[in-house]
Design a protein around this motif. Structure first.
Motif, mmCIF file in Angstrom:
data_model
loop_
_atom_site.group_PDB
_atom_site.id
_atom_site.type_symbol
_atom_site.label_atom_id
_atom_site.label_comp_id
_atom_site.label_asym_id
_atom_site.label_seq_id
_atom_site.Cartn_x
_atom_site.Cartn_y
_atom_site.Cartn_z
ATOM 1 N N GLN A 169 0.843 -1.200 0.000
ATOM 2 C CA GLN A 169 0.000 0.000 0.000
ATOM 3 C C GLN A 169 0.872 1.242 0.000
ATOM 4 O O GLN A 169 0.588 2.221 -0.703
ATOM 5 N N LEU A 170 1.955 1.217 0.767
ATOM 6 C CA LEU A 170 2.871 2.354 0.844
ATOM 7 C C LEU A 170 3.548 2.587 -0.505
ATOM 8 O O LEU A 170 3.688 3.733 -0.948
ATOM 9 N N VAL A 171 3.983 1.505 -1.158
ATOM 10 C CA VAL A 171 4.611 1.629 -2.476
ATOM 11 C C VAL A 171 3.666 2.329 -3.446
ATOM 12 O O VAL A 171 4.047 3.254 -4.164
ATOM 13 N N VAL A 172 2.402 1.893 -3.466
ATOM 14 C CA VAL A 172 1.428 2.465 -4.388
ATOM 15 C C VAL A 172 1.261 3.964 -4.129
ATOM 16 O O VAL A 172 1.248 4.775 -5.055
ATOM 17 N N MET A 173 1.160 4.350 -2.859
ATOM 18 C CA MET A 173 0.958 5.757 -2.534
ATOM 19 C C MET A 173 2.188 6.591 -2.884
ATOM 20 O O MET A 173 2.077 7.704 -3.416
ATOM 21 N N VAL A 174 3.379 6.061 -2.600
ATOM 22 C CA VAL A 174 4.608 6.792 -2.903
ATOM 23 C C VAL A 174 4.759 6.977 -4.406
ATOM 24 O O VAL A 174 5.050 8.080 -4.895
ATOM 25 N N VAL A 175 4.559 5.902 -5.157
ATOM 26 C CA VAL A 175 4.713 5.970 -6.615
ATOM 27 C C VAL A 175 3.673 6.906 -7.227
ATOM 28 O O VAL A 175 3.945 7.604 -8.200
ATOM 29 N N ASN A 176 2.479 6.955 -6.636
ATOM 30 C CA ASN A 176 1.443 7.849 -7.148
ATOM 31 C C ASN A 176 1.637 9.293 -6.713
ATOM 32 O O ASN A 176 0.817 10.152 -7.026
ATOM 33 N N GLY A 177 2.714 9.562 -5.971
ATOM 34 C CA GLY A 177 3.035 10.938 -5.610
ATOM 35 C C GLY A 177 2.311 11.478 -4.393
ATOM 36 O O GLY A 177 2.246 12.697 -4.202
ATOM 37 N N SER A 178 1.775 10.607 -3.557
ATOM 38 C CA SER A 178 1.076 11.071 -2.352
ATOM 39 C C SER A 178 2.045 11.782 -1.412
ATOM 40 O O SER A 178 3.180 11.357 -1.229
ATOM 41 N N LYS A 179 1.591 12.867 -0.827
ATOM 42 C CA LYS A 179 2.400 13.609 0.139
ATOM 43 C C LYS A 179 2.500 12.826 1.452
ATOM 44 O O LYS A 179 1.662 11.984 1.755
ATOM 45 N N ASP A 180 3.551 13.165 2.217
ATOM 46 C CA ASP A 180 3.737 12.493 3.507
ATOM 47 C C ASP A 180 2.517 12.650 4.400
ATOM 48 O O ASP A 180 2.143 11.730 5.135
ATOM 49 N N GLU A 181 1.887 13.835 4.340
ATOM 50 C CA GLU A 181 0.727 14.080 5.205
ATOM 51 C C GLU A 181 -0.432 13.158 4.848
ATOM 52 O O GLU A 181 -1.135 12.646 5.725
ATOM 53 N N ALA A 182 -0.646 12.937 3.534
ATOM 54 C CA ALA A 182 -1.733 12.049 3.108
ATOM 55 C C ALA A 182 -1.444 10.606 3.509
ATOM 56 O O ALA A 182 -2.351 9.877 3.941
ATOM 57 N N ILE A 183 -0.182 10.197 3.397
ATOM 58 C CA ILE A 183 0.195 8.846 3.802
ATOM 59 C C ILE A 183 0.007 8.684 5.309
ATOM 60 O O ILE A 183 -0.473 7.648 5.783
ATOM 61 N N ALA A 184 0.370 9.719 6.063
ATOM 62 C CA ALA A 184 0.219 9.664 7.518
ATOM 63 C C ALA A 184 -1.242 9.481 7.906
ATOM 64 O O ALA A 184 -1.573 8.707 8.807
#
Length: 336
Positions: free
Chosen positions: A274-289
């Motif tokens: 899930q983290l890989v998908v969010m990082v590759v899609n350009g999600s900001k740290d705040e959105a991931i948090a």
């Protein structure tokens, strides 16, 4: 400028001109009629800003501003403090009256209740802990429970959960497996488990949801802002839908502390994927948090761990590496 001290505009203008001239000059320069000048001078006398000479001529002179305005300013400050005290008293009265208003506000029918704000939302949680009889289902999604201000401190909710278990109410909770990055949350989960709470872990959950005795469901009003409060719904359709959602999530989740073979995706756990998908899609740290219910500092550590697994040092490299290793497919890009 001096109206706050009880001096009218004509009175202020005449006083200003008296500092450099006579009454006659002041009246003429301001274009005031004799009676208007007389009214303004009476006001200035009453305020202590002008006084007559001692020579018996009746001539008027201005009192020096440093002397004349001291008492006026002092009275104004006293009045201001008194007004502040009245406002503080009114504010305290408003708070007292607010406490008399029931925290749950019916919307349209007795079947829907809004618990606006963290205090009302936490009161709803306390009511659940005190009145639930048989069964409580909880999706502990991203962020703190509605009514709990600290996203890293689950102790208020843990205590309520333990109290339910101690009353022999069956409590099943699905938590995000990202809590493994936060020791206090893991310790809270272990404490609940020891008290008899059944806990499973999932990489993602949609929204905080609580189903109580299959009679009503409580959800967060706002997925991203739990300070807004919660909503309680008693309609059978809403309760059935929430219970069905919980059942689906429960069957797909793994017991606390167990990864489960179905949750492994190549060398990654489901959470890492899930983290890989969010990082590759350009999600900001705040959105991931927000998605993983952790701090941005923890997110940076999670990403650093991911870089180590992939053998890269940046997001662009991670995207190419993830594609090469088969961690992603085209359908996952920009999906979140």
């Amino acid at each position: 400028m001096l109206q706050g001290l009880g001096i009218s505009e004509p009175g202020e203008q005449i006083y200003r001109l008296l500092l450099t001239g006579s009454v006659a000059e002041a009246g003429a320069r301001l274009g005031l009629a004799p009676d208007e000048v007389a009214t303004a001078l009476a006001e200035l006398r009453a305020s202590g800003l002008v006084e007559e000479y001692d020579d018996g001529t009746g001539a008027i002179r201005p009192v020096h501003p440093n002397i004349a305005f001291g008492p006026l300013l002092a009275r104004a400050r006293v009045a201001l403090r008194a007004e502040e005290q009245r406002i503080e008293l009114a504010s305290a009265t408003v708070e007292e009256l607010s406490a008399l208003q029931p925290q749950g506000i019916a919307v349209g029918s007795p079947e829907v209740e809004l618990n606006r704000g963290p205090a009302a939302a936490f009161s709803c949680l306390e009511r659940i802990a005190a009145t639930a009889r048989e069964d409580v289902l909880v999706l502990a999604a991203s962020g703190p429970a509605p009514g709990v201000p600290d996203p890293t401190d689950y102790s208020p909710v843990v205590q309520l959960a333990v109290s339910l278990a101690e009353r022999d109410v069956r409590l099943r909770v699905i938590m995000l497996d990202s809590i493994n990055y936060l020791t206090p949350l893991v310790e809270g989960a272990r404490r609940m488990q020891q008290a008899g709470v059944e806990i499973r872990m999932s990489p993602t959950l949609p929204v905080w949801t609580i189903v109580v005795d299959h009679e009503y469901v409580v959800t967060a009003l706002d997925v991203a802002d739990h300070d807004r409060g919660s909503m309680l719904v008693r309609t059978p359709g809403a309760v059935a839908a929430a219970a069905d959602l919980f059942g689906r999530c429960w069957r797909a989740a793994a017991p606390l502390g167990e990864a489960g073979p179905e949750r492994a995706i190549g060398p990654l756990t489901t959470a890492q994927h899930q983290l890989v998908v969010m990082v590759v899609n350009g999600s900001k740290d705040e959105a991931i948090a927000r998605r993983f219910s952790v701090s941005t500092r923890t997110v940076r550590r999670m990403i650093a761990d991911l870089y180590e697994v992939a053998g890269v040092s940046g997001r662009i490299q991670l995207a190419f590496r993830a594609a090469k290793l088969g961690w992603l497919d085209g359908s996952e890009l920009d999906r979140l």
